[in-house]
Design a protein around this motif. Structure first.
Motif, PDB file in Angstrom:
ATOM      1  N   GLY A 125      -0.839  -2.578  -4.572  1.00  8.88           N
ATOM      2  CA  GLY A 125      -0.060  -3.418  -5.477  1.00  8.88           C
ATOM      3  C   GLY A 125       0.070  -4.804  -4.893  1.00  8.88           C
ATOM      4  O   GLY A 125       0.053  -4.986  -3.678  1.00  8.88           O
ATOM      5  N   ILE A 126       0.188  -5.787  -5.764  1.00 16.03           N
ATOM      6  CA  ILE A 126       0.320  -7.174  -5.317  1.00 16.03           C
ATOM      7  C   ILE A 126       1.310  -7.891  -6.229  1.00 16.03           C
ATOM      8  O   ILE A 126       1.424  -7.583  -7.418  1.00 16.03           O
ATOM      9  CB  ILE A 126      -1.056  -7.886  -5.305  1.00 16.03           C
ATOM     10  CG1 ILE A 126      -0.976  -9.194  -4.564  1.00 16.03           C
ATOM     11  CG2 ILE A 126      -1.611  -8.050  -6.697  1.00 16.03           C
ATOM     12  CD1 ILE A 126      -2.331  -9.776  -4.192  1.00 16.03           C
ATOM     13  N   ALA A 127       2.042  -8.821  -5.646  1.00 19.08           N
ATOM     14  CA  ALA A 127       2.960  -9.663  -6.409  1.00 19.08           C
ATOM     15  C   ALA A 127       2.827 -11.083  -5.875  1.00 19.08           C
ATOM     16  O   ALA A 127       2.752 -11.296  -4.662  1.00 19.08           O
ATOM     17  CB  ALA A 127       4.391  -9.162  -6.256  1.00 19.08           C
ATOM     18  N   GLU A 154       0.869  -1.174   0.000  1.00 22.89           N
ATOM     19  CA  GLU A 154       0.000   0.000   0.000  1.00 22.89           C
ATOM     20  C   GLU A 154       0.906   1.223   0.000  1.00 22.89           C
ATOM     21  O   GLU A 154       1.773   1.352   0.861  1.00 22.89           O
ATOM     22  CB  GLU A 154      -0.902   0.009   1.229  1.00 22.89           C
ATOM     23  CG  GLU A 154      -1.800   1.244   1.273  1.00 22.89           C
ATOM     24  CD  GLU A 154      -2.707   1.246   2.475  1.00 22.89           C
ATOM     25  OE1 GLU A 154      -3.843   0.752   2.343  1.00 22.89           O
ATOM     26  OE2 GLU A 154      -2.272   1.726   3.542  1.00 22.89           O
ATOM     27  N   ALA A 155       0.720   2.077  -0.988  1.00 24.01           N
ATOM     28  CA  ALA A 155       1.487   3.323  -1.077  1.00 24.01           C
ATOM     29  C   ALA A 155       0.546   4.480  -0.818  1.00 24.01           C
ATOM     30  O   ALA A 155      -0.556   4.529  -1.378  1.00 24.01           O
ATOM     31  CB  ALA A 155       2.117   3.468  -2.460  1.00 24.01           C
ATOM     32  N   ARG A 209       4.034  -1.504  -8.229  1.00 26.41           N
ATOM     33  CA  ARG A 209       2.641  -1.516  -8.691  1.00 26.41           C
ATOM     34  C   ARG A 209       1.783  -0.566  -7.856  1.00 26.41           C
ATOM     35  O   ARG A 209       0.914   0.135  -8.400  1.00 26.41           O
ATOM     36  CB  ARG A 209       2.085  -2.934  -8.654  1.00 26.41           C
ATOM     37  CG  ARG A 209       2.689  -3.804  -9.742  1.00 26.41           C
ATOM     38  CD  ARG A 209       2.241  -5.237  -9.662  1.00 26.41           C
ATOM     39  NE  ARG A 209       2.768  -5.988 -10.811  1.00 26.41           N
ATOM     40  CZ  ARG A 209       2.786  -7.303 -10.879  1.00 26.41           C
ATOM     41  NH1 ARG A 209       2.294  -8.047  -9.900  1.00 26.41           N
ATOM     42  NH2 ARG A 209       3.295  -7.895 -11.954  1.00 26.41           N
ATOM     43  N   ALA A 210       2.018  -0.517  -6.557  1.00 28.84           N
ATOM     44  CA  ALA A 210       1.264   0.407  -5.696  1.00 28.84           C
ATOM     45  C   ALA A 210       1.587   1.856  -6.046  1.00 28.84           C
ATOM     46  O   ALA A 210       0.693   2.706  -6.119  1.00 28.84           O
ATOM     47  CB  ALA A 210       1.574   0.118  -4.229  1.00 28.84           C
ATOM     48  N   MET A 211       2.874   2.150  -6.281  1.00 31.34           N
ATOM     49  CA  MET A 211       3.247   3.521  -6.635  1.00 31.34           C
ATOM     50  C   MET A 211       2.746   3.891  -8.028  1.00 31.34           C
ATOM     51  O   MET A 211       2.367   5.041  -8.270  1.00 31.34           O
ATOM     52  CB  MET A 211       4.757   3.696  -6.506  1.00 31.34           C
ATOM     53  CG  MET A 211       5.197   3.711  -5.053  1.00 31.34           C
ATOM     54  SD  MET A 211       6.922   4.139  -4.784  1.00 31.34           S
ATOM     55  CE  MET A 211       7.732   2.631  -5.272  1.00 31.34           C
ATOM     56  N   HIS A 212       2.693   2.917  -8.934  1.00 25.88           N
ATOM     57  CA  HIS A 212       2.126   3.166 -10.263  1.00 25.88           C
ATOM     58  C   HIS A 212       0.647   3.509 -10.148  1.00 25.88           C
ATOM     59  O   HIS A 212       0.145   4.410 -10.840  1.00 25.88           O
ATOM     60  CB  HIS A 212       2.331   1.923 -11.142  1.00 25.88           C
ATOM     61  CG  HIS A 212       1.908   2.115 -12.554  1.00 25.88           C
ATOM     62  ND1 HIS A 212       0.675   1.746 -13.007  1.00 25.88           N
ATOM     63  CD2 HIS A 212       2.558   2.645 -13.614  1.00 25.88           C
ATOM     64  CE1 HIS A 212       0.573   2.024 -14.293  1.00 25.88           C
ATOM     65  NE2 HIS A 212       1.702   2.585 -14.685  1.00 25.88           N
ATOM     66  N   ASP A 213      -0.053   2.817  -9.246  1.00 25.74           N
ATOM     67  CA  ASP A 213      -1.466   3.107  -8.988  1.00 25.74           C
ATOM     68  C   ASP A 213      -1.627   4.540  -8.486  1.00 25.74           C
ATOM     69  O   ASP A 213      -2.484   5.296  -8.980  1.00 25.74           O
ATOM     70  CB  ASP A 213      -2.004   2.104  -7.967  1.00 25.74           C
ATOM     71  CG  ASP A 213      -3.507   2.203  -7.710  1.00 25.74           C
ATOM     72  OD1 ASP A 213      -4.217   2.896  -8.470  1.00 25.74           O
ATOM     73  OD2 ASP A 213      -3.961   1.567  -6.736  1.00 25.74           O
TER      74      ASP A 213
END
Length: 99
Positions: free
Chosen positions: A37-39, A23-24, A59-63
């Motif tokens: 984001g999840i991996a 979570e960002a 992925r969280a920061m991209h969101d």
């Protein structure tokens, strides 16, 4: 704008059985945006937690980045400076002089 602003990003990571969740939270001082984001580790791959952390966090920061661009796009539109057709083509405000 004259002056300096400081925005902070906090990233929290948790891992459970080969799945990393991130979570960002971007805090601008006046607003907060939260991204997820999840991996997941593929069963045939070695479990390398650092890689899961990096993938989930990115992925969280991209969101968050996408949300921030949407906020900016709406502000541009409200100011009357946006495109009249509503389209925003990546990479957003950059122009390609060769096109």
């Amino acid at each position: 704008m004259n002056g300096t602003l400081e925005w902070t990003v906090r990233v929290e990571l948790s891992e459970d059985d080969g799945t990393t969740m991130a979570e960002a939270v971007l805090d601008t001082g006046t607003a907060k945006l939260t991204g997820q984001g999840i991996a997941r580790c593929s069963p045939q791959d070695s479990d390398v937690p650092t890689i899961g952390d990096e993938v989930a966090a990115s992925r969280a920061m991209h969101d968050v980045a996408g949300q921030l661009m949407s906020v900016a796009d709406r502000a541009i539109g409200r100011s009357g400076a946006g495109r009249t057709d509503g389209r925003v083509e990546p990479p957003y405000a950059w122009s390609d002089a060769t096109a």
